[in-house]
Design an enzyme around this catalytic site. Structure first.
Site, PDB file in Angstrom:
ATOM      1  N   ASP A 148      29.274  -2.375  51.867  1.00  0.00           N
ATOM      2  CA  ASP A 148      28.451  -2.501  53.066  1.00  0.00           C
ATOM      3  C   ASP A 148      27.611  -3.766  52.941  1.00  0.00           C
ATOM      4  OD1 ASP A 148      27.467  -0.145  55.327  1.00  0.00           O
ATOM      5  OD2 ASP A 148      26.221  -1.933  55.108  1.00  0.00           O
TER       6      ASP A 148
ATOM      7  N   ARG B 212      20.736  -0.264  52.583  1.00  0.00           N
ATOM      8  CA  ARG B 212      21.580   0.934  52.620  1.00  0.00           C
ATOM      9  C   ARG B 212      22.287   1.143  51.291  1.00  0.00           C
ATOM     10  NH1 ARG B 212      22.785   6.019  54.273  1.00  0.00           N
ATOM     11  NH2 ARG B 212      24.976   6.298  54.825  1.00  0.00           N
TER      12      ARG B 212
ATOM     13  N   THR C  39      31.724   0.336  66.615  1.00  0.00           N
ATOM     14  CA  THR C  39      32.226  -0.443  67.749  1.00  0.00           C
ATOM     15  C   THR C  39      31.374  -0.088  68.973  1.00  0.00           C
ATOM     16  OG1 THR C  39      33.912   1.295  67.941  1.00  0.00           O
ATOM     17  CG2 THR C  39      34.600  -0.811  67.009  1.00  0.00           C
TER      18      THR C  39
ATOM     19  N   THR D  50      36.493   3.398  66.566  1.00  0.00           N
ATOM     20  CA  THR D  50      36.983   3.707  67.905  1.00  0.00           C
ATOM     21  C   THR D  50      37.264   2.419  68.678  1.00  0.00           C
ATOM     22  OG1 THR D  50      35.757   5.769  67.964  1.00  0.00           O
ATOM     23  CG2 THR D  50      36.451   4.860  70.075  1.00  0.00           C
TER      24      THR D  50
ATOM     25  N   CYS E 106      29.649   7.925  70.378  1.00  0.00           N
ATOM     26  CA  CYS E 106      31.015   8.325  70.721  1.00  0.00           C
ATOM     27  C   CYS E 106      31.172   8.634  72.205  1.00  0.00           C
ATOM     28  CB  CYS E 106      31.431   9.540  69.882  1.00  0.00           C
ATOM     29  SG  CYS E 106      31.718   9.159  68.143  1.00  0.00           S
TER      30      CYS E 106
END
Length: 427
Positions: free
Chosen positions: A31, A36, A91, A126, A266
């Site tokens: 990453d 993080r 995305t 996605t 989503c």
């Protein structure tokens, strides 16, 4: 050949997947966010998708070991020994609801720099049909100097992570897989099937797998838009929408959707990816975009309904103190991405009200940074002219609001979880 897995992107999707693979394979999580990575290396996951003890059980500090385990890094060179790359970057859409493929392109550039002959690259982000082969593969080929289906292979296996859901975890959700050749499809399916206990489903092509993912959430979006529209209609008729749905739900094939705010990364985003591709091929999608417009309007609708209730009770709207219960995009998780609660806040502020947000799950600093909204992890000891329950956190189920209500006040329940005797209206 011994499989060495690289997971690119360690967010809500990538980390649970990395932990699952690390139980069986040598896995490297990559990453670009140093903060993080440092957090995960310490054995903590602020997204709460992976329990700390589960993460700690698979962590390893050995960068070049062959044994199963998870090594986490921000150094691209440390994923070079891997031969099975899985891209799980977000995305999103831009302010005009157009797909943003930049994270996917950047991730493809990174993988291309370490790609070798015989390697596999699988995308889980996605996308609309065609992105893997038309957008990502050319980047991989250009950066690596290798050729698809000669030197390396690609696949697409859509993520199905449901943030905050501790029952349907990554290994317990059937996984759709696909590959750029029949042989690649078989190998990719076998790798996933070795860690996904729920099993796999091999799609006939990458485009079919991409399309399957993008319609899953588009279907939910349209169904929720339908019940949201019903709630607007029944409200004008003086009929309780939830009572109607309960009655209709007694039929065996009635779908149990409820009205509410539709945000997140989503359901609130995927339909725009499908709509974009539809328009590129010359078709204007009517139902998909109509559903999006209706669901995107619900924040403003909730705010207007609250204002109406205040006016009916002779409560001064200007300078009114209003409390919102919840700001995450869904219940029992800290995820605030694309939360539609901010639409309620924005609309209420146009009436020159004062708005506080109480959410025990959300990070106040993150909320402030992303949306400029003041939020609290503890219930403010203050009395309010109006209160809106916006997210159905378990913490709120037994909440009594008598100490937070002024003598003349209103309570609006978006999620229909509060006692009916304690509220003035609900969606």
């Amino acid at each position: 050949m011994q499989r060495k897995i690289a997971i690119i992107g360690l967010g809500y999707v990538g980390l649970p997947l990395a932990v699952e693979f690390a139980k069986k394979y040598r896995t490297v999580g990559f990453d670009i966010n140093q903060e993080r990575v440092d957090e995960l290396k310490s054995g903590k996951d602020s997204t709460l998708e992976v329990a700390d003890h589960e993460l700690q059980n698979v962590l390893t500090n050995a960068a070049d070991a062959d044994a199963a385990g998870l090594f986490i890094t921000t150094t691209l060179e440390q994923i070079r020994p891997c031969n099975f790359f899985i891209v799980t970057v977000p995305t999103p859409t831009d302010k005009n609801n157009r797909p943003v493929l930049t994270p996917l392109v950047k991730a493809s550039e990174s993988v291309g720099k370490v790609l070798k002959k015989g390697d596999y690259v699988v995308y889980e982000s996605t996308v609309y049909p065609g992105v893997t082969e038309d957008e990502c593969v050319p980047v991989l080929e250009k950066i690596s100097g290798l050729k698809l289906n000669v030197d390396f292979y690609v696949g697409y296996s859509p993520e199905r992570i449901n943030p905050g859901d501790k029952e349907h975890t990554v290994s317990k959700i059937l996984k759709v897989t696909s590959g750029s050749t029949p042989e690649a499809s078989t190998l990719i399916d076998q790798v996933y099937n070795s860690v996904i206990t729920a099993g796999t489903y091999m799609a006939s092509s990458i485009r079919v797998a991409e399309a399957a993912k993008v319609i899953e959430n588009s279907q939910r979006d349209i169904n929720i838009a339908f019940v949201n529209e019903l709630s607007k209609i029944f409200n004008r008729m003086g009929i309780d929408t939830h009572e109607v749905l309960a009655a209709a739900g007694t039929k065996w094939n009635f779908l149990p959707f409820k009205p509410g705010l539709v945000g997140g990364h989503c359901i609130g985003v995927d339909p725009y990816y499908l709509a974009q591709k539809a328009q590129e091929v010359g078709y204007h999608p009517e139902i998909i975009l109509a559903g999006r417009r209706l669901n995107d309007s619900m924040g403003g609708y909730v705010a207007s309904e609250l204002i109406k209730l205040m006016v009916k009770k002779d409560i001064a709207v200007r300078n009114a103190d209003i409390l919102l219960l919840g700001i995450t995009f869904k219940e029992n998780c800290p995820d605030i991405r694309n939360t539609k609660v901010v639409d309620i806040v924005s609309e209420l502020l146009t009436y020159e009200t004062s708005v506080d947000v109480y959410d025990p799950w959300a990070d106040p600093d993150e909320v402030e940074h992303e949306y400029g909204i003041r939020s609290f992890n503890t219930l403010p000891q203050k009395k309010y002219d109006a209160i809106i329950l916006t997210v159905a956190h378990k913490n709120f189920e037994s909440l009594t609001l008598s100490e937070q209500r002024k003598e003349k006040s209103v309570v609006y329940d978006v999620k229909a979880v509060l006692n009916r005797n304690e509220i003035d209206g609900r969606l």
